[in-house]
Design an enzyme around this catalytic site. Structure first.
Site, PDB file in Angstrom:
ATOM      1  CD  GLN A 242     -28.122  21.167  13.755  1.00  0.00           C
ATOM      2  OE1 GLN A 242     -26.668  21.039  13.707  1.00  0.00           O
ATOM      3  NE2 GLN A 242     -28.522  21.814  12.036  1.00  0.00           N
TER       4      GLN A 242
ATOM      5  CG  HIS B 127     -24.083  18.466  11.962  1.00  0.00           C
ATOM      6  ND1 HIS B 127     -23.888  17.439  10.773  1.00  0.00           N
ATOM      7  CD2 HIS B 127     -25.573  18.933  11.360  1.00  0.00           C
ATOM      8  CE1 HIS B 127     -24.992  17.518   9.423  1.00  0.00           C
ATOM      9  NE2 HIS B 127     -25.885  18.543  10.435  1.00  0.00           N
TER      10      HIS B 127
ATOM     11  CD  GLU C  68     -26.872   5.260  10.006  1.00  0.00           C
ATOM     12  OE1 GLU C  68     -27.676   5.280   8.197  1.00  0.00           O
ATOM     13  OE2 GLU C  68     -26.414   4.948  10.320  1.00  0.00           O
TER      14      GLU C  68
ATOM     15  CE1 TYR D  10     -22.448   0.229  13.902  1.00  0.00           C
ATOM     16  CE2 TYR D  10     -20.725   0.710  14.969  1.00  0.00           C
ATOM     17  CZ  TYR D  10     -21.461   0.348  14.674  1.00  0.00           C
ATOM     18  OH  TYR D  10     -21.767  -1.156  15.934  1.00  0.00           O
TER      19      TYR D  10
ATOM     20  CE1 TYR E 281     -31.432  17.764   5.315  1.00  0.00           C
ATOM     21  CE2 TYR E 281     -28.731  18.710   5.243  1.00  0.00           C
ATOM     22  CZ  TYR E 281     -30.028  18.124   6.115  1.00  0.00           C
ATOM     23  OH  TYR E 281     -29.968  17.163   6.972  1.00  0.00           O
TER      24      TYR E 281
END
Length: 384
Positions: free
Chosen positions: A94, A159, A252, A262, A273
């Protein structure tokens, strides 16, 4: 015809006709028909585009490609060659060249901010942010300087976060993923799973929430984030909104406030997963953590987001647009203050991963599709 005895022939037919007449009187047809969405393809052939930024005076759009190129798109002209002066990126998984954002003082300083995945030792990488000056020809970023590096570098390709946004006081907010290492999001001595707040030059503001806590990194604004993919300032309140991927379920939207937790991975609406529970999770609610402003039990794979505050399409006023990577849609959330009151799905028939979402100066919604043949799209309404 009696009211309570045997009914005359045709009673049910007349009753249905009466219902239809009443419906036609009290429910206007305009309330049923939704305006048609229009999509104009402005550019194709982009290599997994990730972010876009509008240059002033209709002089073009800067577009990042995850593999490491920054391009300039201008109406009626071919897509530019890659701009010179862009930093070398870690283009694995990513990772790659991520966000592009213009300085709030661009008219004076011509600064272009870039976030990107940066390689470190032993094959690990982390998110980095820097800025340089766009030359007058729009062909190069000059004197690029990295002023922030995620520490330590822990990612093997997952990430990174990397979203950038400025508030009204010209602070820069940066989102940082937890590199798929869940516990790091709760550790204030690490940058993973955090949102940070800096000045335009990369310094720590004196009123950041952890500046006087020796065990915490002073640039941290909020923590307990997983993989933030959207960041935008609410134009009506001036407050930052952030969205992030859950694992399997639990995508979210948060409204990150100074020093707040959070929840990830202690509180989540998602599971692994594989379908198993997140090992650290204590449930969907946990004292000392903040609940999301909105969440999805089934993950759309949310990405870039933008508030609609333009005059062109009144139907879209007070909306929040969010791209969907997994479900390949554009999501429109109708807002009432900080509450989501309705959700609408658009463009599902195109079946493309939507990576970035921006509102153009012309009031249209602009999108990037995250594909090997990525596209720049312009979205509007046929009539409003």
């Amino acid at each position: 015809m009696t009211l309570c005895g045997n009914r005359t022939p045709g009673y049910h037919l007349r009753l249905q006709l009466l219902k239809l007449i009443l419906l036609s009187v009290f429910i206007p047809m305009t309330a049923i028909a939704a305006p048609a969405v229009t999509v104009t393809e402005l550019q194709d052939g982009l290599d997994h585009p990730w972010s876009l930024a509008f240059l002033p005076d209709n002089s073009g759009i800067l577009i990042t490609e995850r593999s490491g190129q920054l391009r300039l798109w201008q109406p009626g002209k071919p897509l530019s060659e890659p701009l010179k002066g862009v930093p070398e990126v870690y283009a694995k998984g990513q990772g790659g060249l991520l966000e592009v954002a213009l300085s709030p003082k661009f008219a004076q300083d011509r600064r272009v901010y870039l976030s990107f995945a940066e390689a470190g030792k032993e094959g690990k990488a982390g998110t980095a942010v820097g800025y340089g000056r766009l030359n007058p020809q729009g062909s190069a970023i000059e004197n690029f300087r990295v002023f922030f590096r995620q520490q330590p570098k822990l990612s093997t390709g997952n990430h990174f976060g990397g979203k950038l946004a400025f508030d009204e006081q010209e602070h820069l907010f940066i989102t940082l993923g937890e590199n798929n290492l869940r516990p790091t999001a709760q550790d204030l001595s690490l940058h993973q799973g955090k949102m940070v707040r800096l000045t335009l030059d990369g310094k720590v503001p004196k009123d950041n929430p952890f500046v006087n806590k020796s065990s915490a990194k002073p640039e941290i604004w909020s923590y307990g984030h997983r993989n933030p993919q959207g960041l935008a300032r609410n134009p009506w309140t001036g407050v930052m909104w952030e969205n992030e991927h859950g694992p399997r379920g639990g995508d979210e939207i948060n409204i990150p406030m100074a020093g707040k937790n959070y929840g990830w991975p202690l509180a989540t609406h998602g599971v692994n997963y594989s379908g198993s529970a997140i090992p650290e999770a204590k449930g969907t609610h946990l004292e000392g953590t903040e609940q999301p402003a909105y969440y999805w039990e089934k993950s759309p794979g949310i990405s870039g987001m933008a508030f609609y505050n333009a005059d062109r399409f009144p139907t879209w006023q007070y909306s929040l647009f969010i791209g969907a990577l997994a479900q390949k849609e554009l999501i429109r959330l109708q807002l009432d203050d900080d509450k989501v009151i309705t959700e609408e799905r658009l463009l599902g028939d195109r079946a493309e991963r939507i990576r970035d979402v921006r509102i153009g100066p012309d009031g249209y919604v602009y999108l990037l599709t995250d594909e090997s043949d990525g596209k720049l799209l312009k979205v509007g309404l046929a009539a409003d």
